[in-house]
Design an enzyme around this catalytic site. Structure first.
Site, PDB file in Angstrom:
ATOM      1  N   GLU A 499       5.923  -2.443   4.630  1.00  0.00           N
ATOM      2  CA  GLU A 499       5.826  -1.666   3.394  1.00  0.00           C
ATOM      3  C   GLU A 499       7.181  -1.157   2.899  1.00  0.00           C
ATOM      4  O   GLU A 499       7.248  -0.460   1.888  1.00  0.00           O
ATOM      5  CB  GLU A 499       4.833  -0.511   3.594  1.00  0.00           C
ATOM      6  CG  GLU A 499       3.419  -1.057   3.804  1.00  0.00           C
ATOM      7  CD  GLU A 499       2.390   0.005   4.147  1.00  0.00           C
ATOM      8  OE1 GLU A 499       2.787   1.073   4.658  1.00  0.00           O
ATOM      9  OE2 GLU A 499       1.197  -0.239   3.916  1.00  0.00           O
ATOM     10  N   LYS A 613       9.743  -1.760   8.093  1.00  0.00           N
ATOM     11  CA  LYS A 613       8.959  -0.635   8.598  1.00  0.00           C
ATOM     12  C   LYS A 613       8.174  -1.062   9.839  1.00  0.00           C
ATOM     13  O   LYS A 613       8.014  -0.302  10.784  1.00  0.00           O
ATOM     14  CB  LYS A 613       7.986  -0.199   7.494  1.00  0.00           C
ATOM     15  CG  LYS A 613       7.099   0.977   7.844  1.00  0.00           C
ATOM     16  CD  LYS A 613       6.243   1.350   6.640  1.00  0.00           C
ATOM     17  CE  LYS A 613       5.326   2.512   6.941  1.00  0.00           C
ATOM     18  NZ  LYS A 613       4.394   2.776   5.835  1.00  0.00           N
ATOM     19  N   GLN A 614       7.661  -2.296   9.807  1.00  0.00           N
ATOM     20  CA  GLN A 614       6.724  -2.710  10.863  1.00  0.00           C
ATOM     21  C   GLN A 614       6.699  -4.227  10.956  1.00  0.00           C
ATOM     22  O   GLN A 614       7.259  -4.919  10.113  1.00  0.00           O
ATOM     23  CB  GLN A 614       5.336  -2.188  10.524  1.00  0.00           C
ATOM     24  CG  GLN A 614       4.745  -2.798   9.261  1.00  0.00           C
ATOM     25  CD  GLN A 614       3.628  -1.960   8.674  1.00  0.00           C
ATOM     26  OE1 GLN A 614       3.879  -1.140   7.801  1.00  0.00           O
ATOM     27  NE2 GLN A 614       2.415  -2.162   9.139  1.00  0.00           N
TER      28      GLN A 614
HETATM   29  O1  IFM Z   1      -2.463   0.020   7.271  1.00  0.00           O
HETATM   30  C1  IFM Z   1      -1.374   0.786   7.629  1.00  0.00           C
HETATM   31  C2  IFM Z   1      -0.135   0.123   7.101  1.00  0.00           C
HETATM   32  O2  IFM Z   1       0.051  -1.142   7.668  1.00  0.00           O
HETATM   33  C3  IFM Z   1       1.079   0.974   7.391  1.00  0.00           C
HETATM   34  N1  IFM Z   1       0.908   2.287   6.812  1.00  0.00           N
HETATM   35  C4  IFM Z   1      -0.266   2.982   7.342  1.00  0.00           C
HETATM   36  C5  IFM Z   1      -1.531   2.188   7.092  1.00  0.00           C
HETATM   37  C6  IFM Z   1      -2.728   2.911   7.698  1.00  0.00           C
HETATM   38  O3  IFM Z   1      -2.631   2.956   9.082  1.00  0.00           O
END
Ligand code: IFM
Length: 787
Positions: A499, A613-614
């Site tokens: 994100e 972010k991930q």
């Molecule tokens: O779905 C996630 C997303 O991938 C990252 N932000 C938080 C969301 C809810 O856990």
């Protein structure tokens, strides 16, 4: 400070505790020791009130919108747990006087919360105090509390006030009308409140029963009815060293309960009457009997689902997986498929109770392979949301079903539009996920197919799954655009799992997953055509499959799928990611708080950097693992991990699974451990807004799909175990096509036992060989090599 090793005997590795009261850090144990049953979730706030408390009681599915400009959210229902306790004229508060011993523990085995301490009041009088609490897994509407106080410095006057407090809000948003307050027979308090916009009636009951030294004590209550409040006060003299105890039993019912709708048409009077009757009979049973019924349900759950880890180290890993399984159960509305799982379960206001892809990709697999009927319920929730998804597609000019990024009850898009402050402009930042984070449609298709493959549940596929896939494939086929220069279909202006990258083109994860979803739909339709012509005909009549198939085939064949680059094997996360400048992310990666980078840079600046972010490409390597070689996985894991802050709790577990898959056992264990510590670990601020639901599903996945190396692809089961070197053995249940397998691994041996009769022998690929499992199979292997 949290302690993990205090459980002894049958509670060993089932219990964790907080030793020492910290009024500033209440949020941590309120969340991680939360109680619940999928119907309701109760934060474990102390009985006595504190400034930094967040008292929450949520009931699954009861969403309400406070204001037009706000997102719908789970309302914080009236509080049932608060007790004002005055001892010898001094109000019990651990922020005054001295606390000599303090221990708050959650027993995962029984679902009971205990808090014990010795309080020395400002006047120097000592009291031994014990509080117990549970939310019933047996009767989803019931909860019980018990308080025991012993005055140690001589006789004392006790004044105790408690009831049902409807003055609660969600950070200031009051979701209920004033309501009706009533006390029946000077014993049972009832509060009836209705949500302001969704018109859901809540009926709550509470009653108290007193004892002195184990003998019933008749105390006359003083009845209190106030604004949004009803309760009772009691006073008595407690002899020195005697134990004064009160049991407070409470219940919660709403007009959204499935049983409220059964039979006659719904009326509030009927709900009040029926729930009062039920409450009377449950109150009669008392705390111990109600707890015992609930604990029996927990026992049945654990008998079915328990995972055992034998490790050379302490029992933390064992506790961590049980912690995850405990929360996975209490966060999941397994009683009613109209409701989804919140990203914070039912443990906090974070993400407003909304459901994300967390459910299908991180949580559903646990249920699919442990209690498949619950997995089915989660997919039914998405089926019920199809109209919301169709609406979103139509609103955006697409065909089929475009699933919302965040959903609540109606299946419509619920993502808030404005979020945190932009550090450069001081204005709120627009949240683009609700507009552009679209991979969720492919993720849901993925979960539908995995469910069907693992269960063989054709009835679900015929009745619901096929329709979902057809509509999702249609969405993607209308979402792509033709790129002349690439001679391929492309997906522009999107957000992938990462994100920190908005408005990007050709996010690898989204493109691959969209193609996968379309291809899976084509295959399903062709198989219907061949094997179930009646269903094919029905689907064709309703959805015009034959008209759609051509377009699906074209898109599936020519959708641009970024391939690993020659030279370094890197899969570009999107069209521009690898061209962006990098910064040193170590300070953010090592920080105790998340999203610190957004305090130093605006979101636009972060979008312009190689900072993730991930897991994104790494997520792709995991979900579509058979499409990529180990070399490609190793190169991308190493590269993208160095750019990833893990500012989402979904990230670590996925890194662990991919590391396991390529034999990087120590790295995999390290990520697993970090994932396990997100909530259960020592960071006392990590869980204030609620539990990290997806990460808890991720912990199970690290163990089963990572360390045990199970793959369930195209209806074939395979295993490539790579146990962490610290673990001696791992034993876990795994349900496959209706058969419950008990799998036990050491570093040298795999033993699989079919615990329930299998309709047909099961083939399991281990390494390069396929073995036939009739009732028990034992295979030697080496965990270091993985086969
Ligand atoms: O779905 C996630 C997303 O991938 C990252 N932000 C938080 C969301 C809810 O856990």
């Amino acid at each position: 400070m949290l302690q993990y090793g205090l459980g002894i005997g049958e509670d060993q590795n089932w219990l964790f505790s907080e030793n020492g009261f910290q009024g500033e850090l209440l949020g941590k144990t309120e969340t991680i020791m939360a109680l619940g049953n999928g119907y309701m979730g109760l934060r474990s706030s102390p009985e006595e009130s504190y400034l930094k408390q967040t008292r929450n009681l949520f009931v699954a599915g009861t969403f309400n919108k406070f204001d037009d400009g706000e997102a719908t959210e789970l309302p914080n229902a009236a509080d049932l747990t608060e007790m004002e306790i005055v001892l010898g004229g001094e109000r019990l508060s651990l922020e005054s006087g001295r606390v000599h011993v303090y221990q708050k523990s959650l027993n995962l085995r029984t679902g009971e919360l205990t808090r014990e301490f010795l309080w020395e009041s400002p006047k120097g009088r000592k009291y031994s105090c014990r509080f117990l609490r549970f939310v019933s897994l047996d009767n989803l509407h019931m909860l019980g509390m018990r308080m025991e106080i012993t005055p140690l410095s001589g006789e004392c006057e006790l004044r105790w006030t408690s009831g049902i407090n409807g003055q609660m809000t969600n950070s200031g948003a009051q979701h209920f009308h004033e309501g009706i307050k009533r006390i029946y027979d000077k014993e049972i308090a009832q509060l009836v409140q209705t949500t302001t916009q969704s018109n859901i009636d809540f009926v709550l009951h509470a009653a108290n029963r007193w004892e002195l030294d184990g003998e019933p004590l008749a105390l006359k209550p003083e009845m209190n009815i106030g604004r949004r409040k009803v309760g009772m006060s009691y006073s008595c003299t407690v002899p020195a060293a005697s134990v004064i105890a009160v049991e407070k039993i409470a219940s919660v019912n709403t007009s959204r309960d499935a049983e409220a709708m059964q039979g006659e048409a719904y009326s509030l009077d009927m709900l009040r009457e029926k729930s009062l009757q039920a409450f009377r009979s449950n109150f009669g049973k008392g705390y111990a009997a109600l707890l015992s019924d609930s604990a029996a349900r927990w026992k049945a759950y654990w008998d079915n689902a328990d995972i055992t880890i034998e490790s050379e180290e302490d029992g933390f890993d064992q506790l961590a997986v049980r912690f995850a399984q405990y929360h996975l159960l209490i966060m999941t509305p397994h009683h009613d498929s109209r409701y989804g799982i919140g990203a914070k379960g039912l443990t906090g206001e974070g993400y407003k109770g909304h459901s994300f892809w967390d459910s299908e990709i991180f949580i559903l697999p646990y249920f699919l392979h442990t209690m498949p009927s619950i997995a089915k319920g989660l997919l039914e929730y998405r089926y019920l949301g199809l109209d919301g998804a169709r609406l979103k597609a139509a609103d955006n000019g697409y065909e089929g079903a475009m699933y919302p990024w965040e959903t609540a009850f109606t299946g419509k898009e619920e993502t808030p539009v404005w979020g945190a402050v932009n550090v450069l402009t001081g204005k709120a930042t627009k949240i683009w996920s609700g507009f552009l984070e679209q991979h969720i449609s492919a993720d849901i298709a993925f979960a539908v197919v995995k469910y069907a493959q693992a269960t063989g549940d054709e009835a679900f596929m015929d009745a619901m799954g096929a329709e979902m896939l057809i509509e999702i494939a249609s969405f993607w086929a209308s979402r792509v655009v033709w790129d002349e220069s690439r001679q391929a279909y492309v997906i522009l202006n999107i957000i992938g799992p990462d994100e920190y990258k908005e408005h990007i083109d050709n996010n690898a994860f989204s493109n691959y997953m969209a193609q996968w979803a379309i291809q899976a739909t084509i295959e399903l339709c062709l198989s219907y055509q061949e094997t179930k012509p009646d269903i094919y005909r029905r689907l064709n009549e309703t959805f015009g499959i034959e008209d759609r198939l051509d377009q699906w085939r074209k898109v599936a064949a020519r959708l641009y799928l970024p391939s690993p680059r020659a030279g370094d094997n890197l899969i570009p996360q999107d069209d521009t990611y690898l061209t962006k400048p990098s910064i040193d992310i170590a300070p953010y990666k090592n920080s105790a708080s998340v999203q610190g980078i957004l305090r130093d840079y605006s979101r636009d600046q972060v979008i312009g950097m190689q900072v993730s972010k991930q897991a994104d490409v790494v997520m792709l390597l995991y979900l579509l693992q058979n499409r990529f070689s180990n070399e490609v996985k190793a190169a991308n894991l190493s590269y993208y991990e160095s750019k990833t802050i893990h500012d989402s709790s979904l990230s670590m577990a996925v890194h662990s699974i991919v590391a396991s898959g390529i034999g990087e056992r120590e790295t995999a264990y390290e990520f697993f451990r970090q994932a396990s510590e997100i909530d259960l670990g020592a960071n006392m601020k990590s869980s204030d807004a609620g539990i990290h639901s997806a990460s808890l599903g991720g912990i199970w996945k690290c163990i089963v799909f990572g360390f045990a190396g199970i793959q369930a692809e195209n209806g074939e089961l395979s295993m490539t175990p790579r146990l962490p070197s610290k673990w001696k053995s791992l034993r876990f249940p795994f349900v496959w096509k209706g058969t419950r397998l008990q799998i036990e691994l050491t570093h040298e041996q795999i033993a699989i036992e079919a615990e329930s009769p299998s309709p047909v022998p099961i083939d399991v690929r281990i390494g390069h060989q396929v073995y036939r499992l009739e009732d028990r199979l034992t295979v030697s292997y080496s965990s270091a090599q993985g086969s």
